[in-house]
Motif scaffolding. Sequence first.
Motif, PDB file in Angstrom:
ATOM      1  N   ARG A 180       0.765  -1.260  -0.120  1.00 22.66           N
ATOM      2  CA  ARG A 180      -0.269   0.275  -0.125  1.00 22.66           C
ATOM      3  C   ARG A 180       1.094   1.172   0.281  1.00 22.66           C
ATOM      4  NH1 ARG A 180      -3.056  -3.389   3.373  1.00 22.66           N
ATOM      5  NH2 ARG A 180      -2.291  -2.494   5.294  1.00 22.66           N
ATOM      6  N   HIS A 204       1.989   1.566  -3.160  1.00 24.21           N
ATOM      7  CA  HIS A 204       1.234   2.158  -4.382  1.00 24.21           C
ATOM      8  C   HIS A 204       1.060   3.788  -4.415  1.00 24.21           C
ATOM      9  CE1 HIS A 204      -0.342  -2.011  -4.542  1.00 24.21           C
ATOM     10  NE2 HIS A 204       1.075  -1.936  -5.048  1.00 24.21           N
ATOM     11  N   THR A 263       1.369   0.451  -9.281  1.00 21.42           N
ATOM     12  CA  THR A 263       1.148   1.361  -8.849  1.00 21.42           C
ATOM     13  C   THR A 263      -0.609   0.923  -8.214  1.00 21.42           C
ATOM     14  OG1 THR A 263      -0.684   1.267 -10.830  1.00 21.42           O
ATOM     15  CG2 THR A 263       0.548   3.048 -11.035  1.00 21.42           C
ATOM     16  N   GLY A 264      -0.982  -0.928  -8.441  1.00 25.66           N
ATOM     17  CA  GLY A 264      -1.653  -0.873  -7.758  1.00 25.66           C
ATOM     18  C   GLY A 264      -3.165  -0.957  -8.311  1.00 25.66           C
ATOM     19  N   GLU A 265      -3.123  -0.190  -9.543  1.00 25.53           N
ATOM     20  CA  GLU A 265      -4.442  -0.144 -10.302  1.00 25.53           C
ATOM     21  C   GLU A 265      -4.670  -1.570 -10.588  1.00 25.53           C
ATOM     22  OE1 GLU A 265      -4.299   2.274 -13.435  1.00 25.53           O
ATOM     23  OE2 GLU A 265      -3.259   4.033 -12.228  1.00 25.53           O
TER      24      GLU A 265
END
Lengths: 200, 200
Positions: free
Chosen positions: A125, A128, B175-177
Amino acid sequence: MTAAPPPGAARPGGRTARVREAVLRAAGDVLAEQGFEALDLAEIARVAGVGKTTVYRRWGTSGALAADLLDDMAQGSLARSRNGNVEQDLRDNARLVVRTLTDPRQGRLFKALIAASLCDEEAARALHRFYAVRIEEWAGCVADAVERGELPAGADARRVIAAVSAPLYYALLNTGEALDTAAADRAADGALAAARAGVL
Amino acid sequence: MTAAPPPGAARPGGRTARVREAVLRAAGDVLAEQGFEALDLAEIARVAGVGKTTVYRRWGTSGALAADLLDDMAQGSLARSRNGNVEQDLRDNARLVVRTLTDPRQGRLFKALIAASLCDEEAARALHRFYAVRIEEWAGCVADAVERGELPAGADARRVIAAVSAPLYYALLNTGEALDTAAADRAADGALAAARAGVL
DNA sequence: GTTTTAATGGAACTCTGGTCCCGATAAGAA
DNA sequence: TTCTTATCGGGACCAGAGTTCCATTAAAAC
């Protein structure tokens, strides 16, 4: 019942702040020199010159420590280019990324932090969030270009910036290909071509 | 002096092969379920039903085990599309990547293997070999497209295929998108636009 | 089948990352 | 300044990852 406040929250000044600073610096050094797999909190404590118990109490795991380091790094902002020309701005961005990733210390540090994010949810987290901040800083280049009519109105600024970095990280992590100026320019020009085609 | 041959090389048949198979399967299961940080060789031995000593002798470190698993995975080949149309071929490729990375088991496994590659040089080399193989399998789509005149003659087939995956891995790791069909199509179309513009 | 020896695996051992306890120190409030 | 208590840190402790030793098993050669 009320949740107990995390250690360091009630008296964040003076000694507590000094300890955090020393520990984060030590963590950055160890990550850059030895990688995430070598990040054991006892050594961090030794390098930072603080008690082992303190590090375990405040951070607990190497993943949480990496997450805190990432949040700290997200504070330091990098100024973006303003050439008045998207192509040049994007190339500046791509070359900055290449310079960062090929720098001996920074490159290893980023690899280690990505490794941390793959081993720990909290670090993921934080990573990101970190990239969201970095991307946002440069998104202005694209917004300005749309304003100037250099790019179609629908272009998603953050997606374009992400598209510049993507092939560089793919080379770093997946294929192991060399990262040089030519690769940077290809990345920038590729993102630009996609943006002009209205894909992003 | 001659270097001692690695254990398992002189008598690779029968029992030795069964042990390797069981250990690699166990390693894949543990990596997919618990991630690279949890890959301790003693547990692998327990899950695989082989002696702890054997695993330590044959592989030695979790990084080396991950590297062997990657080399094993590189053997199993995936057939590429042949739609007679680059755009469709690249979209097929992008959707395959998205399907793989969002699959609960496969996605976690790939993340764990990338983490391994960031923690161990040998695993890194194996990962790069793995992606070289996967990219080569699909490069034919681009070569065929150049042949058909759909893409400029100078297009680098492997670079185009890499450009399809790059934004998907960037979303996964940095980004963790979300990775969905729309993201896949954007990745394929972006790579195509760059290739058509003569950037790749 | 017989022989050779590579490879396996159980058990005991070591070493160190991580925990726990408690007295010392100093941040923040009054 | 004085008081309260959050935070620090030294040291003993514990669990389990990784090593070593050696007897057992079975692959490969004949």
